[in-house]
Design a protein around this motif. Sequence first.
Motif, mmCIF file in Angstrom:
data_model
loop_
_atom_site.group_PDB
_atom_site.id
_atom_site.type_symbol
_atom_site.label_atom_id
_atom_site.label_comp_id
_atom_site.label_asym_id
_atom_site.label_seq_id
_atom_site.Cartn_x
_atom_site.Cartn_y
_atom_site.Cartn_z
ATOM 1 N N ASN A 435 0.796 -1.231 0.000
ATOM 2 C CA ASN A 435 0.000 0.000 0.000
ATOM 3 C C ASN A 435 0.824 1.275 0.000
ATOM 4 O O ASN A 435 0.517 2.224 0.698
ATOM 5 C CB ASN A 435 -0.970 -0.011 1.186
ATOM 6 N N LYS A 464 -2.801 -2.257 -3.310
ATOM 7 C CA LYS A 464 -4.085 -2.375 -2.587
ATOM 8 C C LYS A 464 -5.165 -1.573 -3.315
ATOM 9 O O LYS A 464 -6.277 -2.068 -3.549
ATOM 10 C CB LYS A 464 -3.901 -1.849 -1.160
ATOM 11 N N GLN A 465 -4.844 -0.342 -3.686
ATOM 12 C CA GLN A 465 -5.857 0.503 -4.327
ATOM 13 C C GLN A 465 -6.282 -0.041 -5.687
ATOM 14 O O GLN A 465 -7.449 0.050 -6.069
ATOM 15 C CB GLN A 465 -5.309 1.933 -4.489
ATOM 16 N N PHE A 467 -6.415 -3.201 -6.557
ATOM 17 C CA PHE A 467 -7.352 -4.314 -6.304
ATOM 18 C C PHE A 467 -8.708 -3.782 -5.853
ATOM 19 O O PHE A 467 -9.750 -4.284 -6.266
ATOM 20 C CB PHE A 467 -6.778 -5.285 -5.258
ATOM 21 N N GLU A 468 -8.650 -2.759 -5.004
ATOM 22 C CA GLU A 468 -9.909 -2.167 -4.533
ATOM 23 C C GLU A 468 -10.750 -1.704 -5.714
ATOM 24 O O GLU A 468 -11.942 -1.933 -5.767
ATOM 25 C CB GLU A 468 -9.595 -0.928 -3.665
ATOM 26 N N ARG A 469 -10.067 -1.053 -6.656
ATOM 27 C CA ARG A 469 -10.806 -0.539 -7.815
ATOM 28 C C ARG A 469 -11.379 -1.695 -8.627
ATOM 29 O O ARG A 469 -12.515 -1.684 -9.060
ATOM 30 C CB ARG A 469 -9.889 0.329 -8.669
ATOM 31 N N ARG A 470 -10.565 -2.741 -8.835
ATOM 32 C CA ARG A 470 -11.009 -3.877 -9.642
ATOM 33 C C ARG A 470 -12.159 -4.616 -8.959
ATOM 34 O O ARG A 470 -13.086 -5.086 -9.600
ATOM 35 C CB ARG A 470 -9.804 -4.829 -9.848
ATOM 36 N N ASP A 472 -14.206 -3.445 -6.636
ATOM 37 C CA ASP A 472 -15.223 -2.577 -6.051
ATOM 38 C C ASP A 472 -15.176 -2.635 -4.519
ATOM 39 O O ASP A 472 -16.211 -2.751 -3.845
ATOM 40 C CB ASP A 472 -16.596 -3.020 -6.586
ATOM 41 N N LYS A 473 -13.986 -2.650 -4.009
ATOM 42 C CA LYS A 473 -13.703 -2.671 -2.560
ATOM 43 C C LYS A 473 -14.129 -3.973 -1.869
ATOM 44 O O LYS A 473 -14.064 -4.078 -0.650
ATOM 45 C CB LYS A 473 -14.347 -1.472 -1.850
ATOM 46 N N LYS A 474 -14.569 -4.988 -2.657
ATOM 47 C CA LYS A 474 -14.998 -6.234 -1.990
ATOM 48 C C LYS A 474 -13.789 -7.128 -1.775
ATOM 49 O O LYS A 474 -13.617 -8.153 -2.437
ATOM 50 C CB LYS A 474 -16.061 -6.932 -2.834
ATOM 51 N N MET A 475 -12.918 -6.710 -0.897
ATOM 52 C CA MET A 475 -11.727 -7.466 -0.553
ATOM 53 C C MET A 475 -11.287 -7.010 0.836
ATOM 54 O O MET A 475 -11.760 -5.999 1.331
ATOM 55 C CB MET A 475 -10.599 -7.217 -1.560
ATOM 56 N N PHE A 477 -7.997 -6.154 3.572
ATOM 57 C CA PHE A 477 -6.598 -5.708 3.585
ATOM 58 C C PHE A 477 -6.040 -5.782 4.998
ATOM 59 O O PHE A 477 -6.699 -5.412 5.968
ATOM 60 C CB PHE A 477 -6.490 -4.269 3.075
#
Length: 757
Positions: A435, A464-465, A467-470, A472-475, A477
């Motif tokens: 991150n 991290k960001q 993946f978040e974008r890909r 839609d924050k459903k992950m 960290f």
Amino acid sequence: MFIGAIALFISSCLENKEAAYEIETNIGLLIEKMTIEEKVGQTCQITLDALLQKDENGLLTNPIKFDEEKLKEALTEYHIGSVLNVGWCTFSKEEWDYVNTTLRNAYSSGKIITPIIYGIDAIHGVNYTKGATLFPQEIGLAATWNPDLAEEFASITAYETRASGIPWNFSPVLDIARQPLWSRTFETLGEDPYLASELGASIIKGYQGDSLYIDDYHVAACMKHFVGYSGTNSGRDRTPAWIPEKYMQELYLPAFKKAVDQGALTVMVNSGTVNGVPGHANKRLLTDILKQEWSFKGFAVSDWEDFIMLHTVHKTDSTLKEAYISAFNAGVDMSMVPLAPQYKEYCEIMIDAVKEGRISMERLDDAVRRILRVKTLTKLFENQPDLKKYDKFGSEEFKLASRNAALESITLLKNDSILPLKGTEKVLIAGPTANNLIYLNGAWTHTWQGQDTSFNTVGCLTIKQAFERRLDKKMLFAQGAELYSDNFIEKSRLVDTQEYLKKLDQVEVVILCLGEMPSTEKPGDITSLNLNPEQLELARMAYNKNKKVVLVLTEGRPRVIRDIVDNASAIVQCYLPGDYGAEALVQLIYGEQNFSGKLPYTYPRYDGIIEFYDHERSVDRDNNGGFNAFNPQWEFGFGLSYSQIQYNNLQLSTPQLVGDSILNVTVEVTNMSTIACKEVVQLYLSDDYASTAPANKRLKRFVKISLEPNEKKIINFNLSTEDLVFIDAEGKERKENGKFTIKINSLVSSFDYKSGK
Ligand code: BGC
């Protein structure tokens, strides 16, 4: 006669010959008018800090401002020829404009007789200008094995350097990575001289363009660091290298030779010693080989304080004066002194040395001529371009080029069929490098060591960001561990372990981001290649919970990870992929793009043994009577993709090569899958027997091709008998009759060579 010879060197076409003749004549006229003081000043390079105002605490003012007295003294009393750098922060284009316009005005208003040449380390994009496009570091470019991408990177970097008003870039590094501990491995194009030569020449072309004069969109390149710097025995920066003549010629010199042939205008000198001789005192390498044998007509600049270090560090000269005389007479034309008041002392000592005849006027004139030649070819004597015209600076087009370079560079080292991810898996992003952009960029990013986060490019995504974008924050960290620098010693510690363990329980897949603290030069020295234990521990914790782990490495040099390889489901090597690396990584991991990067070095399995792909055969010999001892973690040139690629039908045009004929080699490469891909076809040659123990194999040709699903291509390579040459122990070129073997992927075919005499 002298002018004619140079004109001939600069260009072979008639129009250019006439232009070159005129250039040399004008330089000659200018030199005639110059005093000794002015000539010596040309050879003096100082850092920008030495010219700026400081506050009562000795700190630079914010915003920066030239100190008029210091400026006047340096420019008009000491006649300095060059200014370099900034290493403590990143300027806006407007600040750069202020710096360059101020220096420029001194020339255009007639206060100084030659313009200042400003040089900067824009080594993976213009890393000291806000909003510039940051690319993968050179080691990542090398992993693309794509000369077109290397050229594109360089031409965009040249454009953005010019947009910052700067005409000279201290890049590319052409040192060969033969010591993985070395902190500057990431600045190189890898371990192989042929790969580095090909990509290095493409970078020079991208920086300088093709014409005699460097136009408004290109910059003068600087080959670094001539030569042998990377071969340090200890692995610590700027420590001795022992390089026998055979290996100097086979490994270290070729990339520089190719760059000189491509027209590189400047070179920076090796700060270390080779065989006990400091790079800056090595007349044989600098004058006999580079300038005379290779006809290099640009100039050689020292590295930071290296004239002084002949006296203070290498101890080859008992006084500063002797040190300056040694370096200058060895062939270094410009001294990066670079601090004040040292530069004044440099000028004064040099003037005395010339007056006493310790440095001849001919040698001084030669250095000045070389510097003025580069100033002329970069058009510094003419009006400077209006910086407003660089409207593509930081554009979407440039960002896309950087992301493409990252896409072709990131290398898939292991995949137990977990990748590509489908997008439906529950994912935890973890690890100390997940991150922050500094882990994607490494050193020479916004600041020298690249550790200061305050200049990170706004709008670029961390892993991290991305993946978040890909997703839609459903992950989830959890960092799990952090890296830090304890007085420039890299360390790590576990953080929020309970949170990490808890989140592990909630997911199927862990994207575990491990790597290195950004660092370079002496602050980047390490004592072991092993990745810190806390980082390995994060992987073990995930394995203990039977999670599928994708290891994502962001590292400038290959760190040993042997103990966590077997249980990993996939391993992805990102190198230092730059500001758009995270976006590229996510596209690759979800299969929107295919992997095509290949390792530009041998990835070590162990901390102690250092071996390379082109080792002598005895290296293979094991203690069981077999030949399986060479056992790196991954081999040079290795990299997986989502496609299955098959190699068939390796054919040689003749089994008997005679005299100077050409050998034509063909091979069929087929994409057996339904996924389009890019593949690097690598041709290696082995000399079966030679009077000097032959290398196991040597890369002789490569090409990166695209293959549609199920497409087959026939690839053609031509080898000449020059490719059969090796260097013997005396440093002489030899071409011996006998059997040679061609290897492409797992295919092998042999031919006999007869000189015909
Ligand atoms: C580095 C060079 C760099 C120079 C100017 C030196 O310390 O070795 O690679 O170009 O500084 O920043």
